[in-house]
Design a protein around this motif. Structure first.
Motif: not given
Length: 305
Positions: A81-94
């Protein structure tokens, strides 16, 4: 106990098998550019974190939470998700939503601890036994005097140990067991197979009096690779392995037994799947703008169920 039936108080509720089956599939999920299955890599990450000196409580929570989330996300983890540009907060929420969705059968106080788990990612050095166990296939089903039943592809010992560790943690509330002990004992219970190929029950019987000394020597060779404090903790945790006389022993042996049986069931279940189940229940051809065309195609080709 009567008629060979395990009283309910000694067994988890049968409904947890659905979750365990989903977790077991982590032995079979792989992705491009990554070595081994998700279970392989969680096994390696657990040992990496332990060898780095991370608290055991953090490691068992991180590994269990990551395994539960992976039943929904597969190999889409923080790194992807980081490589796809999904932010840290959004990643943790997912990942948090994935954990919640997978954890319907998880004990509430345990789930509260898993929600606070740190990331499971750890890529530091690991003992050589980690790769050896990942390269060591399990024996399949063997019995003295009978031909071996080997179902391909076989799981390996890293995958089995990881899965027993995760199952064991999830079973701890049922047996009032300490998850840190069950997790570490489970993660290390096949250390001897880093050196000794798995010949199964049939081969173990033939080794006879040589079996236990050989297993003990091979285990000590693996333990010698660990930092002394961690090796001592592993030895202490492994004290629960010989029997089911303690809550931790019961949680471990329940997890070990269920993983061994569910691994074989997975092969048998796949072989029994019908086209109707795959197309209708599992929606292989799922809803979308071209589904009417796809349905007509399958009907015309005689593949509709």
């Amino acid at each position: 106990m009567t008629d060979g039936i395990v009283p309910a108080a000694e067994a988890p509720p049968a409904r947890i098998l659905g979750l365990f089956r989903e977790l077991g599939e982590l032995k079979r999920i792989r992705s491009a550019g990554r070595e081994g299955s998700i279970a392989d890599r969680l096994f390696a990450a657990s040992w990496s974190a332990l060898c780095e000196g991370r608290p055991l409580g953090d490691v068992w929570r991180a590994t269990t939470a990551a395994a539960l989330a992976a039943t929904r996300m597969g190999d889409i983890d923080r790194a992807v998700m980081g490589a796809l540009g999904i932010g840290g907060a959004a990643t943790e929420a997912i990942l948090a939503r994935a954990l919640e969705e997978a954890a319907e059968e998880v004990d509430s106080p345990l789930l509260a601890m898993l929600r606070q788990a740190p990331p499971a990612e750890a890529d530091g050095p690991v003992p050589t036994f980690v790769a050896q166990l990942a390269g060591q296939p399990r024996a399949g089903v063997t019995c003295p005097g009978r031909p071996r039943l080997l179902l391909e592809p076989p799981e390996n010992h890293a995958e089995h140990c990881l899965m027993v560790a995760v199952y064991g943690v999830l079973l701890c509330p049922i047996y009032d067991a300490r998850p840190e002990v069950v997790f570490l004992a489970s993660l290390s219970h096949h250390l001897h197979n880093a050196l000794i190929p798995d010949s199964g029950f049939a081969g173990e019987v033939l080794l006879g009096d040589h079996l236990e000394p050989a297993f003990a020597r091979a285990t000590e060779m693996a333990l010698a690779e660990l930092p002394s404090e961690l090796a001592g903790a592993v030895r202490g945790a492994r004290a629960i392995l010989p029997d089911a006389a303690t809550p931790e022993g019961r949680a471990f042996h329940a997890a070990d037994t269920l993983d061994r049986v569910l691994q074989i069931e997975q092969h048998l279940r796949a072989g029994k799947a019908s086209m109707s189940y795959v197309l209708n229940d599992m929606a292989l051809v799922h809803e979308g703008p071209v589904k009417p065309f796809q349905d007509r195609l399958l009907a015309a080709m005689g593949l509709a169920a």
